[in-house]
Structures are given as C-alpha cells and as structure tokens.
Write an enzyme that holds these catalytic residues in place. Sequence first.
Site, PDB file in Angstrom:
ATOM      1  N   GLY A 123       0.782  -1.107   0.087  1.00 47.95           N
ATOM      2  CA  GLY A 123      -0.129   0.092   0.218  1.00 47.95           C
ATOM      3  C   GLY A 123       0.682   1.352  -0.111  1.00 47.95           C
TER       4      GLY A 123
ATOM      5  N   HIS B 219      35.971  18.175  34.568  1.00 48.54           N
ATOM      6  CA  HIS B 219      35.362  19.248  34.086  1.00 48.54           C
ATOM      7  C   HIS B 219      35.824  19.823  32.626  1.00 48.54           C
ATOM      8  CE1 HIS B 219      34.845  19.799  38.471  1.00 48.54           C
ATOM      9  NE2 HIS B 219      36.352  19.541  38.499  1.00 48.54           N
TER      10      HIS B 219
ATOM     11  N   TYR C  19      44.374  15.180  16.353  1.00 48.77           N
ATOM     12  CA  TYR C  19      44.235  15.257  14.796  1.00 48.77           C
ATOM     13  C   TYR C  19      45.087  16.614  14.335  1.00 48.77           C
ATOM     14  CZ  TYR C  19      41.653  15.769  10.449  1.00 48.77           C
ATOM     15  OH  TYR C  19      41.446  15.503   9.139  1.00 48.77           O
TER      16      TYR C  19
ATOM     17  N   ALA D 168      49.496  23.699  35.125  1.00 50.92           N
ATOM     18  CA  ALA D 168      48.422  24.219  34.363  1.00 50.92           C
ATOM     19  C   ALA D 168      49.035  25.119  33.419  1.00 50.92           C
ATOM     20  CB  ALA D 168      47.527  25.018  35.502  1.00 50.92           C
TER      21      ALA D 168
END
Length: 458
Positions: free
Chosen positions: A12, A364, A388, A424
């Site tokens: 159908g 985080h 990348y 850091a």
Amino acid sequence: MLQVDVVILAAGMGKRMCSSLPKVLHPLAGKPILSHVLDIARTLSPERICVVFGYGGELVRQVIGDHSDLIWVKQAQQLGTGHAVKQALPYLGNKGVTLVLFGDVPLVKSDTLKALIEKAREDNLVLLTVELDNPTGYGRIVRDPVTNRIQAIVEEKDASQSQKKIREINTGIMVLPNGRLGNWLDNLSDANTQGEYYLTDIIAMAVDAGIPIETSSPASDWEVSGVNDKIQLSILERAHQQDTANRLMEQGVMFADPARFDVRGRLVCGNDVEIDINCIFEGNVRLGNNVKIHANCILRNVIVSDGSVVHPFSLIEDAEVGKNCRIGPYARIRPGTQLDDAVHVGNFVEIKNSHIASESKVNHLSYVGDTEMGRRVNIGAGAITCNYDGAFKHRTVIEDDVFIGSDTQLVAPVTVARGSTIGAGSTITRDTPEGQLTLSRTKQTSIANWKRPRKDRN
C-alpha cells in the site's frame, strides 16, 4: 508438524501518511514498521516468508535488505488483499498453511500468532478476531446463535441494526490451508464498490463449503491496530513503549514515569535499576544491577555495569562503562570508549575512542580523544588531547598516577609517563619523564603604569 508459510502484505501507498516515504518504512520504536512484522514472523520459524510490495517497492527492498529468508513479490497494481496474496501463491508450498499478516500492523505478538497457528489444520480456516467497545467501521463476525460457528463477515455498510451491535470484528490476520488457497483465490470477484479482490471473501466460500472456521484473539486490542496516518502511528508508538515499560517493571525496573521513556532497540536490565524521565535507549543497551540513569539521557549500544550512575543530559554511544562509575551531567561518551571501574567523567566532558583505567577522573570541561589513560589519573578542568593534525589521528598515552593541570594541551602523539605532573596552562608536545613536574609557560610579567585602552566618548 504443520508447515507454515507467511505472506506479509506491504504494497500500500499510505496516502493518509502525507509522505513520499512508503507507509511501511515509517519508524516505530526506532525501526521501520515492516521490520517489526518481519521480526515477529521470524519467531514462528516459517518455511518461507513472502513480502508483497508495491508502492515504493525498490526503496522498501533497499531499506529492509534482501535477506536470504525473504521472498520479495511485486504487486504491480494494487487490486486488493486477495490479489496481493495471489501474487505470492506460486512461491507457497502445496501442503501446510499460510499465515497472512499486514505490513502496517506492527505490534501483534508472537504468542498471539502461535496460538492462532496452533488451531490451524489443513482442512480449516482460522481468523484472528477481537472484541471492541466501539466496532464502528469494522467488519462484524456473525455467528450462529446455537453452534457459535461463524456464518459470515458483514461489512459496516451492509450490516443490519442488530448486526451493528456485534462487538467481535475481523482483524484481517488469518491462517489459510494451502491445499485450498489457490482455488479460493481463483474464485474471488472484484464486483464491489472498490473494484478490488478481497481476501475476506474467502470466508463466505469456506462457509458455503462447510469448512470449519476457528477463531483466536490477542491479549490486547492494540496488537491488531494498523497504521493509516501519523496520529495512529503515534498512538501505537506509545502503546509499544508502555508495553515495554510494563515488561521491565515486572522485572524490577523503577521508572520515575513510564510514560516518558523510549526504547528503540533492546534494553536488558539487572536488579534495582532506576530510570528517570525522558531517557532514550537505542540499539542494544545492557544495564547492570543498581544502575541509575537520570533525566534526559540517551544511551545507544552501551553496557553500563553494576552501581554506575549517569547524571542528567548525558549521551553515551557504542561504549562500555565499568562498575561504580559516575558520568555527567552533560557528558558525551563517543564510540570506541571503555571506562573501567570507578571512573568519574564530569560535566561538559567529551571522550572518544579511549580507554580510561580505574579510579581516573576527568571532571570538567575536557576533551579526551584516542587516548590510553592509566589508573588514578586526574585531568584538570579544560585540559584536552590534540589528537588530529589535519590529516591523521594520533594517540595519547597517559600512564598511572598522572596529574594533568587545568587548561593543558597534550599534542599527540605523546606519552605522559607514570607519576608525572603537568603544570596548568602547559602545551606538551614531547614525552615527559616519569615522576617529574613538566610545564611549558611564558614567564609571567607585570607592567607598571600600564593603562587600559578606553573608548573616546567624544
């Protein structure tokens, strides 16, 4: 054992769907409507499955696939259900029975069809019927008041007032004896208002020939509900999801609200699993014991082991999560990731194609890609792996007991040795020595008497 053939009518167009997509390809619970019917048909271990296709046929075959257990039969002109079954007749066995299903009736259960087939013989006809509170629009099953045998199916427009009060209706799903099917189909007529060959006209032939007609009924009315428009599709979607939720709750799963939950594949749960609202499970998902999935999470092809918690708005796909992990909120775990036991992945963290060993924390605002991370590693806020180079992906290795300070970039390929600390704000481009502090920063400078530029208000 009785040989069973299956014919699925899926030719159908579905005009009321208002879509160029063939009706049977519209998704229900994450896969095409027709796929649900095929999956149920396969549980019956039939001799053969014939799919009668028509409108959009090549697309239907392309999406479903040319599986070895399927026979695709083209109905070039849609001339009714009887005509559709006749197209499949050359492929059916001479013995046994044929179960006729509809490609737009996706939720009929395997147990319902098995009960139907159990009543079938090579010298009778079995109908799946159901009693509806409001049978308006359906063909009524008329029975002999004394013997209770079926005498006829009367369509709504032809029914008398007393017949319209009958609540038992024909679903169209039936089991037909192969030995008689060809003769019945040859004798169908299109002398009706639609100019079509109706499969249900076979029932009158069987009554006239004195052939017994048996009936069976589904456990729920919605099993035999069809899809003719997107409203009906949405109704069946919710019926399916509620049925899935009920089954899981019977197995001990706790839902905050089973009406706000979707499975688009297969979900297997252990004991004492809790699932909050608006969670979606796609593909194959397995949740261990005491797993908690908070609100608005999406899990796709995932294993989550015992005791782990996924906090709100997290997306996990094609990954494995160990025991007692904490993920999110707002975390994204991408394909190829494996988290060992007691790993913490915090808010706004993305991890891709990486292995994170036990007790490590990425809490985080970090990106970890193509990385092998050891045990007890701490990744500071804003630290990322630069995997990348514009042409190729490279791996980062972070060994056990490493501390990565905030806002650090690890430029792959690079190895951070065991016990290292990265200051850091560093950009690390070379392998670091074991157990040492490594940092790369420009010297901090303060400029006396410096004045901030100001806009000229004139």
